[in-house]
Write a protein that holds these residues in place. Sequence first.
Motif, PDB file in Angstrom:
ATOM      1  N   GLN A  89     -38.074 -73.035  12.188  1.00  0.00           N
ATOM      2  CA  GLN A  89     -39.108 -74.008  12.561  1.00  0.00           C
ATOM      3  C   GLN A  89     -40.246 -73.335  13.334  1.00  0.00           C
ATOM      4  O   GLN A  89     -41.414 -73.676  13.147  1.00  0.00           O
ATOM      5  CB  GLN A  89     -38.499 -75.141  13.388  1.00  0.00           C
ATOM      6  CG  GLN A  89     -37.543 -76.036  12.610  1.00  0.00           C
ATOM      7  CD  GLN A  89     -38.211 -76.704  11.405  1.00  0.00           C
ATOM      8  OE1 GLN A  89     -39.366 -77.129  11.473  1.00  0.00           O
ATOM      9  NE2 GLN A  89     -37.480 -76.793  10.298  1.00  0.00           N
ATOM     10  N   ASP A  90     -39.918 -72.387  14.191  1.00  0.00           N
ATOM     11  CA  ASP A  90     -40.950 -71.678  14.945  1.00  0.00           C
ATOM     12  C   ASP A  90     -41.795 -70.810  14.009  1.00  0.00           C
ATOM     13  O   ASP A  90     -43.024 -70.758  14.132  1.00  0.00           O
ATOM     14  CB  ASP A  90     -40.310 -70.808  16.029  1.00  0.00           C
ATOM     15  CG  ASP A  90     -41.325 -70.310  17.048  1.00  0.00           C
ATOM     16  OD1 ASP A  90     -41.789 -71.121  17.870  1.00  0.00           O
ATOM     17  OD2 ASP A  90     -41.667 -69.114  17.022  1.00  0.00           O
ATOM     18  N   LYS A 127     -44.097 -73.096  12.128  1.00  0.00           N
ATOM     19  CA  LYS A 127     -45.198 -73.553  12.989  1.00  0.00           C
ATOM     20  C   LYS A 127     -46.267 -72.464  13.147  1.00  0.00           C
ATOM     21  O   LYS A 127     -47.460 -72.755  13.179  1.00  0.00           O
ATOM     22  CB  LYS A 127     -44.650 -73.947  14.362  1.00  0.00           C
ATOM     23  CG  LYS A 127     -45.704 -74.341  15.376  1.00  0.00           C
ATOM     24  CD  LYS A 127     -45.070 -74.838  16.664  1.00  0.00           C
ATOM     25  CE  LYS A 127     -44.316 -73.731  17.375  1.00  0.00           C
ATOM     26  NZ  LYS A 127     -45.219 -72.728  17.988  1.00  0.00           N
ATOM     27  N   PHE A 178     -45.126 -82.211   7.711  1.00  0.00           N
ATOM     28  CA  PHE A 178     -45.243 -80.993   8.511  1.00  0.00           C
ATOM     29  C   PHE A 178     -46.399 -80.123   8.022  1.00  0.00           C
ATOM     30  O   PHE A 178     -47.223 -79.650   8.813  1.00  0.00           O
ATOM     31  CB  PHE A 178     -43.940 -80.190   8.460  1.00  0.00           C
ATOM     32  CG  PHE A 178     -43.855 -79.093   9.486  1.00  0.00           C
ATOM     33  CD1 PHE A 178     -43.107 -79.264  10.632  1.00  0.00           C
ATOM     34  CD2 PHE A 178     -44.530 -77.886   9.311  1.00  0.00           C
ATOM     35  CE1 PHE A 178     -43.024 -78.260  11.603  1.00  0.00           C
ATOM     36  CE2 PHE A 178     -44.465 -76.877  10.269  1.00  0.00           C
ATOM     37  CZ  PHE A 178     -43.704 -77.065  11.420  1.00  0.00           C
ATOM     38  N   PHE A 197     -49.890 -79.140   9.786  1.00  0.00           N
ATOM     39  CA  PHE A 197     -50.224 -77.720   9.913  1.00  0.00           C
ATOM     40  C   PHE A 197     -51.647 -77.450   9.442  1.00  0.00           C
ATOM     41  O   PHE A 197     -52.420 -76.736  10.094  1.00  0.00           O
ATOM     42  CB  PHE A 197     -49.225 -76.880   9.119  1.00  0.00           C
ATOM     43  CG  PHE A 197     -49.505 -75.397   9.140  1.00  0.00           C
ATOM     44  CD1 PHE A 197     -49.024 -74.604  10.174  1.00  0.00           C
ATOM     45  CD2 PHE A 197     -50.245 -74.802   8.127  1.00  0.00           C
ATOM     46  CE1 PHE A 197     -49.284 -73.243  10.202  1.00  0.00           C
ATOM     47  CE2 PHE A 197     -50.505 -73.434   8.135  1.00  0.00           C
ATOM     48  CZ  PHE A 197     -50.019 -72.657   9.174  1.00  0.00           C
TER      49      PHE A 197
END
Length: 397
Positions: free
Chosen positions: A31-32, A35, A274, A278
């Motif tokens: 997830q990091d 991101k 997501f 982004f």
Amino acid sequence: MNPSSSGWINKFGHLAQGETAHFPNFESLYQDLKKNGFVYGIHLDIPSFIDVEHALTEDEVAKINLLTALYFTFRFEKGDSDFELFVNTVFDYYQSLEVGKISFLNKILSGKQTESQLEKLLDSRIYLGGNAFNRAFGNSLTNSLLYVDVLIFRVYLQGYTSIMEHAQLLEYVTINIAYHALNSKEAKKADAKLIQLLASSLTYVNSEESNFDGTYRDVLKQNFTKCEKDYFMDMACLTIWEDKSLDYTESDYILSLGKDLEKSKKEVKSALDFVKDFFEKNSDKVAYLKDKNLALQFYDGMSKNVSKLILRNSKRLKRELTESKELVALLSKSAVKELDSDEKKKVQNQLLDIFKSIPSLAIFMLPGGAVLLPIFIKLIPKLLPSAFDDNRVEETS
């Protein structure tokens, strides 16, 4: 930490070995990385536990994130934080993939220590190749499928023997998914750039021999892991959403793909949301979405290259400049006032004299190299004062 200077992997090891809470598991790491753009092949940011002195270029961000992903994957799979063991393991991993046959290991001719060799290997993994002029254009030459390396490394650590076949399979499925996601909508200019970038980033399969007839859907029924299916879904969502719209044909495709990947409608929507968020936050930073003219692309790329040259040679430059008080005075003056023609000539001559003593700055001595001097003069006041020994590791008693 300075990822464009030797010793950066050793410095990373000292930072990462003491980091125990940042990534509790592989999902949090994923997830990091998503991101920060790494999963999407868009290299924008790095983990917050790593301190850097200067703004990073795209390739530097990619290097840090690739090493971060590989190291924490090693820790999760092996339950071991021994950095020396990790370095040897990841070096053996790349050798087992026979990447040397793709002009990889021939680029690591210098450096006897494994860390030094790995620095050069990762450099080779980040760049798609090309001559120095092409690299000046920067963003479009950065590997966009680096996360595949992490997925393959994970199965390598689990003892899977046919990792080359698995690498080929992951790239084959990824490029097919992106291709069919693109074909599910009216093609846009940005979309074409993305698919070209993905195709040029292929390492383990030949894009000219890839089959785009849809038979890859049968391959999806194989026993892929959850993290691999997550990656396939996210790459499809990236291709679908980059024009900031979603029509019914795209909806049909993405939901059908989600079913093949055993994803619920809620999970598909979450992945789309997501990537939508982004893009809303970062669309102005994504290189292939920018329609810069050729001159501006070249200037931006050369600015990045000159910045890295300053960082790599900061200690010698600082010493040489300190010994040339007149030059320092003129450079300081240039920051607030336009120099006259005689002063500009004096600055150019004195800088070129300094560059003669530093081999890696020989680019400035080439025909036309003086064109880069204004970039150097603009950047050096900002970069040089704090660019001293970035990768030095403090010894603890």
